[in-house]
Design a protein around this motif. Sequence first.
Motif, short mmCIF file in Angstrom:
data_model
loop_
_atom_site.label_atom_id
_atom_site.label_comp_id
_atom_site.label_asym_id
_atom_site.label_seq_id
_atom_site.Cartn_x
_atom_site.Cartn_y
_atom_site.Cartn_z
N UNK A 172 31.92 -17.44 21.11
CA UNK A 172 30.90 -16.92 20.20
C UNK A 172 29.78 -17.92 19.94
N UNK A 173 29.75 -19.00 20.69
CA UNK A 173 28.66 -19.98 20.59
C UNK A 173 27.55 -19.60 21.56
N UNK A 174 26.37 -19.35 21.03
CA UNK A 174 25.22 -19.01 21.88
C UNK A 174 24.85 -20.18 22.78
N UNK A 175 24.36 -19.87 23.97
CA UNK A 175 23.90 -20.91 24.89
C UNK A 175 22.43 -21.27 24.67
N UNK A 176 21.90 -20.91 23.51
CA UNK A 176 20.48 -21.16 23.23
C UNK A 176 20.16 -22.65 23.22
N UNK A 177 20.95 -23.43 22.49
CA UNK A 177 20.69 -24.87 22.40
C UNK A 177 20.83 -25.54 23.76
N UNK A 178 21.86 -25.15 24.52
CA UNK A 178 22.07 -25.73 25.84
C UNK A 178 20.90 -25.41 26.76
N UNK B 209 15.99 -27.27 29.65
CA UNK B 209 14.56 -27.18 29.93
C UNK B 209 13.84 -28.46 29.52
N UNK B 210 14.27 -29.05 28.42
CA UNK B 210 13.63 -30.28 27.93
C UNK B 210 13.79 -31.44 28.90
N UNK B 211 14.84 -31.42 29.70
CA UNK B 211 15.06 -32.49 30.69
C UNK B 211 14.29 -32.23 31.98
N UNK B 212 13.67 -31.05 32.08
CA UNK B 212 12.97 -30.71 33.31
C UNK B 212 13.84 -30.02 34.33
N UNK B 213 15.03 -29.58 33.94
CA UNK B 213 15.95 -28.92 34.87
C UNK B 213 15.31 -27.64 35.42
N UNK B 214 15.65 -27.33 36.66
CA UNK B 214 15.12 -26.12 37.31
C UNK B 214 16.23 -25.22 37.85
N UNK C 35 8.80 -22.31 34.70
CA UNK C 35 9.88 -23.18 34.21
C UNK C 35 11.19 -22.39 34.09
N UNK C 36 11.46 -21.57 35.07
CA UNK C 36 12.71 -20.82 35.08
C UNK C 36 13.87 -21.72 35.49
N UNK C 37 15.05 -21.37 35.01
CA UNK C 37 16.29 -21.97 35.50
C UNK C 37 16.87 -20.99 36.51
N UNK D 129 20.52 -18.47 30.52
CA UNK D 129 20.81 -19.11 31.79
C UNK D 129 19.59 -19.15 32.71
N UNK D 130 18.63 -18.25 32.47
CA UNK D 130 17.39 -18.26 33.24
C UNK D 130 16.30 -19.09 32.57
N UNK D 131 16.62 -19.69 31.41
CA UNK D 131 15.64 -20.48 30.69
C UNK D 131 14.74 -19.68 29.78
N UNK D 132 15.18 -18.45 29.42
CA UNK D 132 14.37 -17.58 28.59
C UNK D 132 14.84 -17.46 27.17
N UNK D 133 14.11 -16.65 26.40
CA UNK D 133 14.44 -16.36 25.01
C UNK D 133 14.65 -14.86 24.87
N UNK D 134 15.80 -14.42 24.36
CA UNK D 134 16.03 -12.97 24.18
C UNK D 134 15.03 -12.37 23.21
N UNK D 135 14.51 -11.19 23.57
CA UNK D 135 13.53 -10.51 22.74
C UNK D 135 14.14 -9.27 22.08
N UNK D 136 14.78 -8.42 22.87
CA UNK D 136 15.35 -7.19 22.33
C UNK D 136 16.58 -6.80 23.15
N UNK D 137 17.59 -6.31 22.46
CA UNK D 137 18.78 -5.81 23.12
C UNK D 137 19.06 -4.38 22.72
N UNK D 138 19.76 -3.65 23.58
CA UNK D 138 20.25 -2.31 23.24
C UNK D 138 21.74 -2.27 23.53
#
Length: 330
Positions: A203-209, A214-219, A160-162, A93-102
């Motif tokens: 259970x659908x990740x919001x990764x594609x959305x 971001x590809x549309x330039x959304x902020x 380029x944060x959301x 939702x912030x326009x990022x990519x998850x790196x690590x979870x605990x």
Amino acid sequence: MTTTDAAVRLTQYAHGGGCACKIPPGELERMVEGLTGPATGDLLVGVGDDAAVVRIAGGQAVIATADFFTPVVDDAYTFGRIAATNALSDVYAMGGTPLVGVNLLGWPRDVLPPELAREVLRGGADVAAAAGCHLGGGHSIDNPEPLYGMSVTGLGDPERLLRGDAAVAGLPLTLTKPLGLGVLNNRHKATGEVFEEAVAVMTTLNADASRAALATGARCATDITGFGLLGHLHEVARASGVTAVVDAAAVPYVDGARRSLTDGFVPGGSRRNLDWVRPFLSAEGFDEEELILLADAQTSGGLLVAGEVPGYPVVGELVPARAGTTLVVR
């Protein structure tokens, strides 16, 4: 795949379920008022958004969040998948990519067998793997009710944060998942009926959305969870100094949601959401049931994006601020 003992219904061991168990938004605002200041320096986003964001060297930003809740479904493995998907969502939702979870696990160890807890953790691990997110241990406690989630750290581009405070009048509003999860989960808890479409949505990740936005330039974006569409949209409109107009006829719903509402399966959180936004809401001609659906407390819902995102429905628009009104339903 479900492996839970059919005799054990996890939802019966918790007073509520999923993001509908959030502390009511108005109460939460009063609770944290004055405890933290505005984001300054390298803290780009602090309180009031989906995650905290800190600028680091190399033109990157660290995105940090945590999310957990009580069972929203009876099957332990599915519960783990939903909770993990929901926890990862704040980074997307912030326009990022998850790196690590605990992992964050609470378990009534004298009531429920450890094998079920293992299934919950297995579900979370499978989601993290699907997201390409490392999973590194976590923390567990003996707790009266089962609960599960994750603390997640991600990376993003600080330019380029959301953000939830970057909405601009004149933009359309796009919603990337259907609503109605709250009333369906409430029905599941009461009756044991399983709603496969609702599970698939949760259970659908919001990764594609997120990538598409971001590809549309959304902020500006947020994910729709426990405060419902109206609650989260109110937060965005208030923070951005605009008014949001929702086209009720364009909002998609999971199959069975309206029937479940008519049958009386309404989470208390959904009613509290509507009560919270009502002073800021103009919805002439709409009955209570329609508004409750728009305020329905979602679990692992989709993204709401300020801008048109190809492949997803436009459900409204942003207009210049109207005095005392952040939300209009038409």
